[in-house]
Design an enzyme around this catalytic site. Structure first.
Site: not given
Ligand code: DON
Length: 562
Positions: A96, A369, A387, A411, A440-441, A462
């Site tokens: 990350r 992502t 991502t 984030d 993060s998710s 997300g």
């Molecule tokens: O880490 C995370 O949770 C976000 N930065 C993820 C972003 C994401 O999944 C965007 N996609 N559709």
């Protein structure tokens, strides 16, 4: 198992699945790569065919996505790997992004303490210290069987020879063109009007990849590539330094592990909330035996929504980078704690989130992502989500390097109670500190059933990542769907705040919607964003491998046959 699917959805899921499954259901698959693009999945399979392992295929697939899926594939973002080797070893790598050394808690606030619009999403200040190349190099040094150069080469070739623009991609480029120009000027590479069917050759990226091929991670974090990255970040108002790049290290972490009935699930722990929340939600619904209700019926929706409401509120309070916070792991996914959390749940009436601090919610940013799942012929399983955060990250394009930089700093909880681009609210646990990782998710997940490998899955989306992984597992395990139907099935999402249930547009049963409203649920069906794009592999009890690629994107499964 009895399949309980409402008639309307039987038609939708089965008809879509018939259209899409084509060749993906065969007894003969011995290895598979499922990713956001055919080119990347094919490259992964080529590596497996050469005798490479799932780890080798991962590196080649990841770099190929950087070329042909520039909105999310990256060398300049970060991600998480969850793996299980054929011999049963399980682990995870956290690569990350981190906050730069010069970052500070209030860096996105003005002198009145108000959030400065777009500062954490657009431009140089939004960029976190990238982790991807260090992550891939670390994976290669631990697990690689083919040479690093052999794994980087297909991406170099793809960048030189070009990839074909898809229709969805043409739309995506068009939608972001104004931002590309705003941040990078009229002459920026992706301001060209690329149309579906066009070939995009990214020679600058090929040159960057050549240095990465020759010098490994140092080819990115040091030398001319690092030089141009820092120059570009600075020009765009950012604060990343050479010291940030040189200090970046990925971290091997114990995956988050929990049981649901006879499933044993491994997913990503903090700094992702994915594993914890997936575990909490599944364990909260476990006592209710959700399979007794129809798929996506009012009661099944209620159970999931109420478990999600409780879990996302815990997320906002308790979760952040484990190197900076003490995470109450034992308590937070214990049966005792979770059963207690569900004591206030009733099928009669919606619970309310309103007594918990609310934030300003914005859903304006489209996001991106990418996830891929790999199973090799030996049985090594790989689940990776990576991502740039928003679509094309911060939109800052390193022109002479051929790539976009992330906007992962969004984030963090940039101000207590202020919602990030996914509407998520955080607290001190996820405040900005130098060298801290933002929460993060992402939920790359591997599921075992009765001690056998069962599913490899994950998704972008997300805050909706967790629910998309959750619903795919339940669709297969509780509602008896094949993997493609489980992915195709309409999804919904609740995240504590805002108080709404978000449904995919126009595909849910009106009767259930009405009943939910009568019980006090706020229904939102007019969101245009998709809820997840799941790429998954399912292994049946007798070893039959099937794959599912999400039709919401250009995702594609490629296979190796016996
Ligand atoms: O880490 C995370 O949770 C976000 N930065 C993820 C972003 C994401 O999944 C965007 N996609 N559709």
């Amino acid at each position: 198992m009895i399949v309980r699917i409402l008639t309307k959805f039987t038609y939708i899921t089965l008809s879509l699945s018939l259209l899409l499954s084509g060749c993906n259901k065969t007894k003969d698959i011995k290895a598979a790569v499922v990713s956001a693009r055919k080119e990347a999945s094919d490259i992964g399979i080529t590596i497996l065919n050469k005798g490479g392992s799932a780890f080798d295929a991962m590196i080649a697939t990841d770099l190929a996505l950087t070329v042909c899926f520039p909105n999310a594939g990256n060398i300049s973002g970060g991600g998480f790997l969850v793996y299980r080797t054929a011999s049963g070893e399980v682990g995870s790598l956290d690569y990350r992004e981190k906050a730069p050394l010069n970052a500070y808690e209030k860096m996105y606030l003005d002198e009145n303490g108000d959030v400065i619009p777009e500062k954490s999403t657009l431009g140089g200040l939004a960029v976190g210290v990238p982790g991807t190349v260090a992550g891939l190099a670390e994976i290669h040094s631990k697990f690689g069987t083919l040479s690093w150069e052999d794994l980087v080469k297909p991406a170099i070739d793809l960048a030189m020879n070009g990839y074909i623009v898809t229709e969805k991609q043409e739309r995506s480029f068009r939608n972001k063109k104004d931002d590309f120009i705003k941040i990078n000027g009229e002459n920026t590479f992706y301001a060209q009007d690329f149309k579906a069917g066009d070939t995009v050759k990214n020679i600058a990226l090929a040159e960057t990849l050549k240095r990465i091929s020759k010098y490994g991670a140092k080819g990115f974090y040091e030398g001319p590539v690092a030089e141009s990255l820092i120059k570009r970040v600075r020009e765009a108002g950012g604060i990343i330094t050479h010291e940030d790049l040189i200090k970046y290290k990925p971290v091997w972490r114990k995956p988050l592990n929990f049981k649901y009935k006879n499933l044993n699930i491994y997913s990503m722990g903090p700094p992702s909330s994915g594993g914890v929340c997936l575990g909490q939600i599944l364990k909260m619904i476990e006592p209710y035996n959700i399979g007794q209700y129809y798929h996506n019926s009012e009661k099944a929706i209620q159970l999931i929504v109420e478990a999600e409401r409780r879990s996302y509120s815990d997320r906002s309070k308790h979760l952040g980078d484990p190197d900076f916070n003490k995470i109450p792991y034992n308590q937070i996914i214990s049966n005792k704690y979770l059963n207690n959390r569900m004591k206030s749940f009733s099928f009669d009436l919606a619970s309310q989130s309103k007594d918990i601090q609310a934030g300003k919610i914005s859903w304006t940013e489209s996001e991106e992502t990418t996830h891929y799942s790999i199973l090799d012929q030996k049985g090594n399983a790989i689940s990776v989500t990576t991502t740039l955060n928003g679509s094309y990250g911060s939109k800052v394009f390193v022109e002479d390097g051929g790539y976009f930089l992330n906007n992962e700093m969004d984030d963090f909880s940039i101000k207590p109670g202020f919602a990030n681009m996914f509407g998520l609210i955080g607290s001190e646990a996820n405040s900005i500190k130098p060298e801290k990782r933002m929460l993060s998710s992402m939920t790359p997940t591997i599921v075992m059933k009765d001690n056998n490998l069962y599913m490899i899955l994950g998704t972008p989306g997300g805050s909706t990542i967790i629910t998309s992984v959750l619903q795919t597992i339940l669709n297969v395990y509780e509602f008896g769907m094949d993997i493609q139907s489980a992915i195709n099935a309409p999804r919904f999402h609740h995240q504590w705040l805002p108080e709404k249930i978000e449904f995919e547009n126009g595909v849910f049963d009106e009767v259930s919607m009405k009943k939910l409203q009568e019980k006090g649920y706020d229904i939102k069906q007019d969101y245009t964003r998709v809820i997840g794009r799941v790429d998954a592999i399912l292994i049946s009890k007798n070893g039959i491998i099937t794959t599912g690629a999400d039709p919401r994107g250009d995702d594609k499964a490629s296979h190796l046959y016996h």
